[in-house]
Design a protein around this motif. Sequence first.
Motif, mmCIF file in Angstrom:
data_model
loop_
_atom_site.group_PDB
_atom_site.id
_atom_site.type_symbol
_atom_site.label_atom_id
_atom_site.label_comp_id
_atom_site.label_asym_id
_atom_site.label_seq_id
_atom_site.Cartn_x
_atom_site.Cartn_y
_atom_site.Cartn_z
ATOM 1 N N ALA A 1 -20.468 1.690 2.973
ATOM 2 C CA ALA A 1 -20.597 0.336 2.420
ATOM 3 C C ALA A 1 -21.329 -0.534 3.442
ATOM 4 O O ALA A 1 -20.811 -1.541 3.925
ATOM 5 N N ALA A 2 -22.566 -0.152 3.735
ATOM 6 C CA ALA A 2 -23.274 -0.661 4.915
ATOM 7 C C ALA A 2 -23.752 -2.101 4.799
ATOM 8 O O ALA A 2 -24.082 -2.724 5.813
ATOM 9 N N PRO B 1 -24.396 0.871 -2.204
ATOM 10 C CA PRO B 1 -24.772 0.964 -3.617
ATOM 11 C C PRO B 1 -25.745 -0.115 -4.134
ATOM 12 O O PRO B 1 -26.221 0.001 -5.253
HETATM 13 C C1 LIG Z 1 -18.314 -7.375 2.292
HETATM 14 S S1 LIG Z 1 -19.714 -6.320 2.302
HETATM 15 C C2 LIG Z 1 -19.613 -5.576 3.889
HETATM 16 C C3 LIG Z 1 -20.926 -4.994 4.325
HETATM 17 C C4 LIG Z 1 -20.979 -4.471 5.760
HETATM 18 N N1 LIG Z 1 -20.199 -3.280 5.945
HETATM 19 C C5 LIG Z 1 -20.600 -5.550 6.728
HETATM 20 O O1 LIG Z 1 -19.677 -5.376 7.512
HETATM 21 O O2 LIG Z 1 -21.264 -6.591 6.693
HETATM 22 C C6 LIG Z 1 -19.222 -5.052 1.201
HETATM 23 C C7 LIG Z 1 -20.334 -4.062 0.874
HETATM 24 O O3 LIG Z 1 -19.777 -2.988 0.132
HETATM 25 C C8 LIG Z 1 -20.662 -2.638 -0.929
HETATM 26 N N2 LIG Z 1 -19.808 -2.025 -1.965
HETATM 27 C C9 LIG Z 1 -19.191 -2.587 -3.024
HETATM 28 N N3 LIG Z 1 -18.452 -1.674 -3.676
HETATM 29 C C10 LIG Z 1 -18.596 -0.507 -3.017
HETATM 30 C C11 LIG Z 1 -18.065 0.809 -3.169
HETATM 31 N N4 LIG Z 1 -17.228 1.102 -4.144
HETATM 32 N N5 LIG Z 1 -18.438 1.746 -2.282
HETATM 33 C C12 LIG Z 1 -19.281 1.454 -1.271
HETATM 34 N N6 LIG Z 1 -19.811 0.230 -1.068
HETATM 35 C C13 LIG Z 1 -19.462 -0.736 -1.917
HETATM 36 C C14 LIG Z 1 -21.289 -3.951 -1.330
HETATM 37 O O4 LIG Z 1 -22.508 -3.740 -1.984
HETATM 38 C C15 LIG Z 1 -21.449 -4.631 0.041
HETATM 39 O O5 LIG Z 1 -22.661 -4.284 0.624
#
Ligand SMILES: C[S@@+](CC[C@H](N)C(=O)[O-])C[C@H]1O[C@@H](n2cnc3c(N)ncnc32)[C@H](O)[C@@H]1O
Length: 267
Positions: free
Chosen positions: A133-134, A155
């Motif tokens: 979830a980068a 995603p």
């Molecule tokens: C709050 S952001 C955090 C991003 C990053 N890891 C950071 O620390 O800034 C959450 C991220 O998770 C992604 N996301 C949402 N649902 C997800 C899922 N089921 N699996 C993986 N990533 C997901 C979103 O698109 C978003 O980029």
Amino acid sequence: MSSYTPFRKIFKDVSLEVEDLYLLESFQIEMLPGTADRDLAVVLWAYPSIKHFLVKKCPSVVDLIESILKQYSPAEDEQELKKCSDNLVWTIADWLVYSKCPEAYDKLDFHSWDFREVTIITPLDGRVVVDGAAGTGRVTLEAARTAGRVYAIEPVARLRQFIRDKALEAFLNNIFVIDGFLHAMPLPDNCADVLVTSHALGWHLEKELREFERVVKKGGYIIHCPGTADIPDEEAQHLRLISPDWGYDFSVYEESDGWKGKYWKQL
Ligand SMILES: C[S@@+](CC[C@H](N)C(=O)[O-])C[C@H]1O[C@@H](n2cnc3c(N)ncnc32)[C@H](O)[C@@H]1O
């Protein structure tokens, strides 16, 4: 679920409009019903093309959308339509900002937590690292400075491009950005030395925890910095992570707005 009030403050320099709904990814559309149903119904009554877009992009929501439209009637006037449109886009502002202006998300203060919170658990030098979830790639880029390879799983298409652009600018050629979810990572078994998540965990907690253990090698590390304090939902997640079933260690670390939980385990 997202609330529009904090997002207005967090993204105070961003303007959102109803057409930004066309930026939604299908996994986000799937989560839309149940978020702000009255506002959604008013918007879909007024903009049939947005309704078509949502059901074309994510056919599984068609019944839910039809039932929301049956439940709520159209706006009585322009003012009500404007208010509902505004409420809807600000309720899901984070999803829209990811695709409309990722740089606004990338600038948020919480990204400045000290990355040594990860490297004191295990050095990343020469390792294969997964950033699950980068987002805009904060963890990915930090890790890539010393890691052998970093796989960024994300995603949202616009965010994947954002990470690729940042990697190029930083002359980092050991970053591989891939579409995927925490509960379904397009990676082989036992391929990673370290998996990190930051501000991202718990959409499908049990499946995600199993997936991490499939992807990370025996002896490898799984580290989560979910950025959460102890509100009831996350308390349940906390209890699950530290339970004997999953056996994570727990400590706290500091972010710009206070102390947060950190979880890790060695397989
Ligand atoms: C709050 S952001 C955090 C991003 C990053 N890891 C950071 O620390 O800034 C959450 C991220 O998770 C992604 N996301 C949402 N649902 C997800 C899922 N089921 N699996 C993986 N990533 C997901 C979103 O698109 C978003 O980029």
